[in-house]
Scaffold this active site. Sequence first.
Site, PDB file in Angstrom:
ATOM      1  N   MET A 178       6.333   4.630 -55.980  1.00  0.00           N
ATOM      2  CA  MET A 178       5.225   4.676 -56.926  1.00  0.00           C
ATOM      3  C   MET A 178       5.402   5.785 -57.958  1.00  0.00           C
ATOM      4  O   MET A 178       5.201   5.576 -59.152  1.00  0.00           O
ATOM      5  CB  MET A 178       3.901   4.853 -56.190  1.00  0.00           C
ATOM      6  CG  MET A 178       3.459   3.635 -55.408  1.00  0.00           C
ATOM      7  SD  MET A 178       3.349   2.127 -56.419  1.00  0.00           S
ATOM      8  CE  MET A 178       2.059   2.578 -57.573  1.00  0.00           C
ATOM      9  N   ASP A 216       9.684  16.317 -56.780  1.00  0.00           N
ATOM     10  CA  ASP A 216       9.758  15.947 -55.367  1.00  0.00           C
ATOM     11  C   ASP A 216      10.191  17.192 -54.593  1.00  0.00           C
ATOM     12  O   ASP A 216      10.735  18.142 -55.173  1.00  0.00           O
ATOM     13  CB  ASP A 216      10.744  14.805 -55.139  1.00  0.00           C
ATOM     14  CG  ASP A 216      10.481  14.076 -53.826  1.00  0.00           C
ATOM     15  OD1 ASP A 216       9.753  13.066 -53.842  1.00  0.00           O
ATOM     16  OD2 ASP A 216      10.990  14.539 -52.785  1.00  0.00           O
ATOM     17  N   LYS A 238      -1.116  15.550 -48.198  1.00  0.00           N
ATOM     18  CA  LYS A 238      -1.827  15.522 -49.473  1.00  0.00           C
ATOM     19  C   LYS A 238      -2.808  16.689 -49.582  1.00  0.00           C
ATOM     20  O   LYS A 238      -2.908  17.339 -50.633  1.00  0.00           O
ATOM     21  CB  LYS A 238      -2.564  14.191 -49.633  1.00  0.00           C
ATOM     22  CG  LYS A 238      -1.645  13.004 -49.931  1.00  0.00           C
ATOM     23  CD  LYS A 238      -2.457  11.739 -50.128  1.00  0.00           C
ATOM     24  CE  LYS A 238      -1.602  10.538 -50.462  1.00  0.00           C
ATOM     25  NZ  LYS A 238      -1.061  10.568 -51.832  1.00  0.00           N
ATOM     26  N   SER A 246      -3.405   4.751 -51.947  1.00  0.00           N
ATOM     27  CA  SER A 246      -3.680   3.363 -51.589  1.00  0.00           C
ATOM     28  C   SER A 246      -5.047   3.183 -50.948  1.00  0.00           C
ATOM     29  O   SER A 246      -5.652   2.118 -51.067  1.00  0.00           O
ATOM     30  CB  SER A 246      -2.609   2.838 -50.628  1.00  0.00           C
ATOM     31  OG  SER A 246      -1.337   2.857 -51.231  1.00  0.00           O
ATOM     32  N   HIS A 278      -5.289   3.940 -59.038  1.00  0.00           N
ATOM     33  CA  HIS A 278      -4.499   3.100 -58.147  1.00  0.00           C
ATOM     34  C   HIS A 278      -3.615   2.208 -59.003  1.00  0.00           C
ATOM     35  O   HIS A 278      -4.054   1.181 -59.513  1.00  0.00           O
ATOM     36  CB  HIS A 278      -5.417   2.279 -57.239  1.00  0.00           C
ATOM     37  CG  HIS A 278      -4.671   1.468 -56.233  1.00  0.00           C
ATOM     38  ND1 HIS A 278      -5.205   0.355 -55.631  1.00  0.00           N
ATOM     39  CD2 HIS A 278      -3.426   1.608 -55.706  1.00  0.00           C
ATOM     40  CE1 HIS A 278      -4.336  -0.149 -54.798  1.00  0.00           C
ATOM     41  NE2 HIS A 278      -3.245   0.585 -54.827  1.00  0.00           N
ATOM     42  N   ASN A 289       2.394  -1.918 -58.072  1.00  0.00           N
ATOM     43  CA  ASN A 289       3.853  -1.920 -58.092  1.00  0.00           C
ATOM     44  C   ASN A 289       4.354  -3.326 -58.498  1.00  0.00           C
ATOM     45  O   ASN A 289       3.839  -4.311 -57.973  1.00  0.00           O
ATOM     46  CB  ASN A 289       4.360  -1.548 -56.694  1.00  0.00           C
ATOM     47  CG  ASN A 289       5.843  -1.272 -56.654  1.00  0.00           C
ATOM     48  OD1 ASN A 289       6.433  -0.854 -57.631  1.00  0.00           O
ATOM     49  ND2 ASN A 289       6.464  -1.531 -55.528  1.00  0.00           N
ATOM     50  N   ASN A 331      -7.299  -2.657 -52.463  1.00  0.00           N
ATOM     51  CA  ASN A 331      -6.686  -2.551 -51.136  1.00  0.00           C
ATOM     52  C   ASN A 331      -7.678  -2.806 -50.007  1.00  0.00           C
ATOM     53  O   ASN A 331      -7.280  -3.210 -48.919  1.00  0.00           O
ATOM     54  CB  ASN A 331      -6.010  -1.192 -50.956  1.00  0.00           C
ATOM     55  CG  ASN A 331      -4.575  -1.224 -51.457  1.00  0.00           C
ATOM     56  OD1 ASN A 331      -4.080  -2.272 -51.858  1.00  0.00           O
ATOM     57  ND2 ASN A 331      -3.914  -0.095 -51.442  1.00  0.00           N
TER      58      ASN A 331
END
Length: 287
Positions: A14, A33, A97, A119, A140, A143, A190
């Site tokens: 994502m 990252d 998170k 998600s 959100h 993909n 979702n």
Amino acid sequence: MTRETIGVLGAGVMGTGVAHALAASGFKVTLVDVDQTRADAARANIEKNIRMYQLLHKMDQQQADGIMGRIQATADASAVYDADFLIENITEKWALKEALHRTLSQNLKPGTPVVANTSAIPIAHFAKCYADPARVAGMHFMNPVPLMPMVEVIRAPTTSEQTLAACRALIEGMGKQSIVVNDSPGFITNRVMMLTVNEAIFCLHEKVAASAKDIDRLFMSCFGHKMGPLATTDLIGVDTVLLSLEVLHHEFKDDKYRPCPLLREMVAAGRLGRKNGKGFYDYDDAE
């Protein structure tokens, strides 16, 4: 909206897609990252995807080079502290998170909008990490991000109208549409879709259908879906679907969201979907 620098945290599927879509729209992107190798691999994947999109959209080499020139990939989280807008896309595990957002709350510029691209985790959880929760909202993305025209924007109880306006302006600047929904585990997309994919996996697990292909063909042929639920699970990531269902099950305390045992078996066996080449289907183009 002027072309600010957008911080994108997390260089998985994502985060890579979000960074690509932003850079293709003219934004400068700092993609972070925890591992430089993963950050570099994400940048390489974007370059590979751009070559594919060149064939689809008649993009010339100068345009392709411009996209790559707007992406900085790094393992230094402090590189996003001065960003004008921040989008977090790390693994769907709340402990990770929460730790990240508490660090961000101490280091970001005052007033910088912060978005969780999650998600299923309620945005109110993220807002509690900040002294100024009005700056926090949810986005959100679907993909593959560069090709999907719609973004679900989530308003937490504390999200300000100014933050929502910044979110919608960013999405418009990416050439996409947005719909604002109120905070709920899984939001709308979702909350509904995970029920569908989970039941489809149960149908395979219980041998109601002979194959994943048969299930997907039914949805594509009977309902006109472009992709069946099991191929969709592979695209999202089998592990991400499992984590999302676990969040929904925990938040709602409702067994209709209980993950199918087959999902756990596949994650344990390393069948994670397109990201590593093996899921409900086998793929030759794993990242």
